[in-house]
Every structure is written in structure tokens, then in C-alpha cells.
Scaffold this motif. Structure first.
Motif, mmCIF file in Angstrom:
data_model
loop_
_atom_site.group_PDB
_atom_site.id
_atom_site.type_symbol
_atom_site.label_atom_id
_atom_site.label_comp_id
_atom_site.label_asym_id
_atom_site.label_seq_id
_atom_site.Cartn_x
_atom_site.Cartn_y
_atom_site.Cartn_z
ATOM 1 N N PHE A 219 0.828 -1.205 0.000
ATOM 2 C CA PHE A 219 0.000 0.000 0.000
ATOM 3 C C PHE A 219 0.870 1.267 0.000
ATOM 4 C CE2 PHE A 219 -3.287 -2.976 1.414
ATOM 5 C CZ PHE A 219 -4.318 -2.603 0.558
ATOM 6 N N ILE A 220 1.959 1.241 0.758
ATOM 7 C CA ILE A 220 2.897 2.375 0.745
ATOM 8 C C ILE A 220 3.476 2.544 -0.658
ATOM 9 C CG2 ILE A 220 5.159 3.143 1.593
ATOM 10 C CD1 ILE A 220 4.318 1.870 4.323
ATOM 11 N N ALA A 221 3.818 1.428 -1.305
ATOM 12 C CA ALA A 221 4.343 1.481 -2.674
ATOM 13 C C ALA A 221 3.311 2.070 -3.630
ATOM 14 C CB ALA A 221 4.768 0.092 -3.131
ATOM 15 N N ALA A 222 2.049 1.682 -3.474
ATOM 16 C CA ALA A 222 0.997 2.199 -4.364
ATOM 17 C C ALA A 222 0.865 3.715 -4.238
ATOM 18 C CB ALA A 222 -0.336 1.512 -4.060
ATOM 19 N N ILE A 223 0.858 4.209 -3.022
ATOM 20 C CA ILE A 223 0.760 5.661 -2.795
ATOM 21 C C ILE A 223 2.001 6.369 -3.351
ATOM 22 C CG2 ILE A 223 0.716 7.440 -0.994
ATOM 23 C CD1 ILE A 223 -0.959 5.329 0.671
ATOM 24 N N SER A 224 3.155 5.790 -3.100
ATOM 25 C CA SER A 224 4.412 6.389 -3.580
ATOM 26 C C SER A 224 4.494 6.380 -5.102
ATOM 27 C CB SER A 224 5.602 5.640 -2.986
ATOM 28 O OG SER A 224 5.579 5.707 -1.580
ATOM 29 N N CYS A 225 4.080 5.274 -5.725
ATOM 30 C CA CYS A 225 4.066 5.196 -7.196
ATOM 31 C C CYS A 225 3.193 6.299 -7.781
ATOM 32 C CB CYS A 225 3.526 3.840 -7.660
ATOM 33 S SG CYS A 225 4.744 2.533 -7.726
ATOM 34 N N PHE A 226 2.050 6.522 -7.164
ATOM 35 C CA PHE A 226 1.153 7.563 -7.642
ATOM 36 C C PHE A 226 1.841 8.928 -7.579
ATOM 37 C CE2 PHE A 226 -2.144 10.785 -6.956
ATOM 38 C CZ PHE A 226 -2.863 10.613 -8.131
ATOM 39 N N GLY A 227 2.544 9.215 -6.477
ATOM 40 C CA GLY A 227 3.254 10.493 -6.352
ATOM 41 C C GLY A 227 4.316 10.674 -7.419
ATOM 42 N N ILE A 228 5.080 9.633 -7.678
ATOM 43 C CA ILE A 228 6.116 9.723 -8.717
ATOM 44 C C ILE A 228 5.481 9.857 -10.099
ATOM 45 C CG2 ILE A 228 7.905 8.370 -9.908
ATOM 46 C CD1 ILE A 228 8.984 7.621 -7.183
ATOM 47 N N THR A 229 4.398 9.143 -10.319
ATOM 48 C CA THR A 229 3.706 9.224 -11.609
ATOM 49 C C THR A 229 3.210 10.645 -11.874
ATOM 50 O OG1 THR A 229 3.077 6.914 -11.499
ATOM 51 C CG2 THR A 229 1.780 8.310 -12.966
ATOM 52 N N VAL A 230 2.630 11.267 -10.871
ATOM 53 C CA VAL A 230 2.166 12.651 -11.028
ATOM 54 C C VAL A 230 3.348 13.549 -11.391
ATOM 55 C CG1 VAL A 230 1.232 14.650 -9.786
ATOM 56 C CG2 VAL A 230 0.132 12.408 -9.557
ATOM 57 N N ARG A 231 4.465 13.355 -10.720
ATOM 58 C CA ARG A 231 5.673 14.153 -10.998
ATOM 59 C C ARG A 231 6.141 13.955 -12.447
ATOM 60 N NH1 ARG A 231 9.407 18.046 -9.093
ATOM 61 N NH2 ARG A 231 11.177 17.767 -10.463
ATOM 62 N N ILE A 232 6.233 12.702 -12.853
ATOM 63 C CA ILE A 232 6.723 12.388 -14.203
ATOM 64 C C ILE A 232 5.782 12.932 -15.269
ATOM 65 C CG2 ILE A 232 7.170 10.509 -15.829
ATOM 66 C CD1 ILE A 232 8.136 8.869 -13.365
ATOM 67 N N TRP A 233 4.478 12.682 -15.091
ATOM 68 C CA TRP A 233 3.515 13.086 -16.105
ATOM 69 C C TRP A 233 3.337 14.601 -16.164
ATOM 70 C CZ3 TRP A 233 0.272 10.512 -19.702
ATOM 71 C CH2 TRP A 233 0.606 9.164 -19.870
ATOM 72 N N SER A 234 3.607 15.293 -15.071
ATOM 73 C CA SER A 234 3.450 16.750 -15.094
ATOM 74 C C SER A 234 4.550 17.423 -15.905
ATOM 75 C CB SER A 234 3.430 17.304 -13.671
ATOM 76 O OG SER A 234 4.699 17.161 -13.066
ATOM 77 N N GLU A 235 5.666 16.715 -16.120
ATOM 78 C CA GLU A 235 6.799 17.330 -16.815
ATOM 79 C C GLU A 235 7.158 16.665 -18.131
ATOM 80 O OE1 GLU A 235 10.006 17.473 -14.059
ATOM 81 O OE2 GLU A 235 8.919 18.776 -12.682
ATOM 82 N N ALA A 236 6.726 15.430 -18.321
ATOM 83 C CA ALA A 236 7.141 14.684 -19.511
ATOM 84 C C ALA A 236 6.288 15.062 -20.722
ATOM 85 C CB ALA A 236 7.030 13.183 -19.246
ATOM 86 N N THR A 237 6.856 14.840 -21.888
ATOM 87 C CA THR A 237 6.106 15.090 -23.113
ATOM 88 C C THR A 237 5.296 13.855 -23.473
ATOM 89 O OG1 THR A 237 7.986 14.344 -24.437
ATOM 90 C CG2 THR A 237 7.823 16.696 -24.012
ATOM 91 N N TRP A 238 4.230 14.053 -24.210
ATOM 92 C CA TRP A 238 3.354 12.964 -24.608
ATOM 93 C C TRP A 238 4.103 11.994 -25.511
ATOM 94 C CZ3 TRP A 238 -0.585 10.086 -23.640
ATOM 95 C CH2 TRP A 238 -1.087 9.269 -24.637
ATOM 96 N N LYS A 239 3.928 10.720 -25.241
ATOM 97 C CA LYS A 239 4.527 9.678 -26.045
ATOM 98 C C LYS A 239 3.537 8.524 -26.103
ATOM 99 C CE LYS A 239 8.382 6.888 -25.330
ATOM 100 N NZ LYS A 239 9.672 6.645 -24.709
ATOM 101 N N LYS A 240 3.351 7.976 -27.266
ATOM 102 C CA LYS A 240 2.402 6.873 -27.445
ATOM 103 C C LYS A 240 2.870 5.638 -26.669
ATOM 104 C CE LYS A 240 0.524 4.037 -31.126
ATOM 105 N NZ LYS A 240 0.602 3.706 -32.536
#
Length: 191
Positions: free
Chosen positions: A66-87
């Protein structure tokens, strides 16, 4: 304090340290993570944590997930907020479909074990883009976090074994440990 509790605290500490390190490495431009892999891991880790808890019925074995799930979500938000769209590639699409199908099996048909095992199979598929990235350019995944995740997984495995109840509790942690350890070894060999 019981041995299992002490090992669990260490597993949680390594897991959190790994996510913090990875987040810092992203922030400092040390690594270039795969945005689709992290989106998949966020969804898959949440589904896996939920189905693992349902299969094991033991919060001490499940808390790290569960800690991993919450942490993954935080990193995903960080990555997606800055990364460019890729198929997304085929592995990423397969993992998203597997996660959706696992949720359907679990929530609609109450086939918890099958949903859990489907997510276990999806884990190495979700790692394919990361492995390819690490092979193509080892600097993309040059983070101490992979070692810390591996150690945290090993400690979580020990907690599961100390509190062992049924064989269904083992596949996820074994696969998770193997996947993290492979990336760790890939980036260590390139140093």
C-alpha cells in the motif's frame, strides 16, 4: 518488539527511501524514467496491493504494498506533469488491459486469487520498457533506488515467510523482487 515487526519497519524504511531517492533523481535530472511504466505501476501496484490484502488477509504482509501504491502515484504525477506525450508501446497497453481485467475479475466476479495472479503476471511485462531503457541507455535508470527497492522487497519477503499462511502470498513479492533486482544489476554492471 517481535522480529516480524522489526523487519517490517526496515522493509518500509527501505521502500520509502527508494521512492524518495527516485523522486530526487528525477528532480535533479539524474534519470529519465519511462512515464508509461510509472502510470502502469501506479495502477497495477494499487490493484496488486488490494488483491494481495484480500488474498493474504494480513495487513502486516500488505502494508509495504500500500505504501508502494501511494508512492508510485506520487512519482507518476511528478513524471507526467513534466514529460512530453509519447504513445504507449504494446507492453504498456497489455499491462493497462490486464489491470482493468483484474479489477473486473475481482470486483465483478469475486475471483480475487485470479485477479491477483493476473497482476503478478503483469509485473514483469510492465518492467519491459524500463529494462529496454536501461539496456539502451543505462543512465536512464541510474538510481540507488533500485537497490533499496530490492532490499525492501527481500525484507518484505522475510516478513511474509515469518507470517506465512498460504502459497498464494509468495508469487507477487518474488516477482517484484526479481524485477527490481534485474534493474539494479543492469545499472550496477554499467558503472
Amino acid at each position: 518488539m517481535a522480529l516480524a515487526s522489526m523487519i517490517l519497519i526496515a522493509a518500509i524504511a527501505f521502500s520509502i527511501a527508494a521512492y524518495v531517492q527516485y523522486f530526487r533523481d528525477i528532480k535533479n535530472g539524474v534519470i529519465v524514467p519511462n512515464r508509461w511504466s510509472w502510470l502502469i505501476w501506479s495502477v497495477a501496484t494499487a490493484v496488486e496491493a488490494l488483491t494481495y490484502e484480500a488474498v493474504s488477509d494480513d495487513w502486516m504482509k500488505s502494508i509495504v504494498f500500500f505504501i508502494a501504491a501511494i508512492s508510485c502515484f506520487g512519482i507518476t504525477v511528478r513524471i507526467w506533469s513534466e514529460a512530453t506525450w509519447k504513445k504507449p508501446d504494446w507492453t504498456e497497453v497489455v499491462c493497462v488491459i490486464a489491470s482493468g481485467f483484474a479489477l473486473l475479475l475481482w470486483l465483478q466476479f469475486q475471483l480475487t486469487l485470479w485477479a491477483h495472479l493476473l497482476m503478478v503476471l503483469a509485473v514483469p511485462v510492465a518492467f519491459v520498457p524500463t529494462w529496454k531503457s536501461a539496456i539502451g541507455n543505462p543512465n536512464n535508470e541510474r538510481s540507488r533506488a533500485w537497490g533499496w527497492w530490492s532490499i525492501g522487497d527481500l525484507l518484505t519477503l522475510i516478513v511474509i515467510l515469518v507470517r506465512f499462511d498460504k502459497v498464494e502470498e509468495l508469487p507477487f513479492i518474488l516477482v517484484e523482487f526479481a524485477c527490481h533486482a534485474v534493474v539494479w544489476q543492469m545499472q550496477r554492471k554499467e558503472k
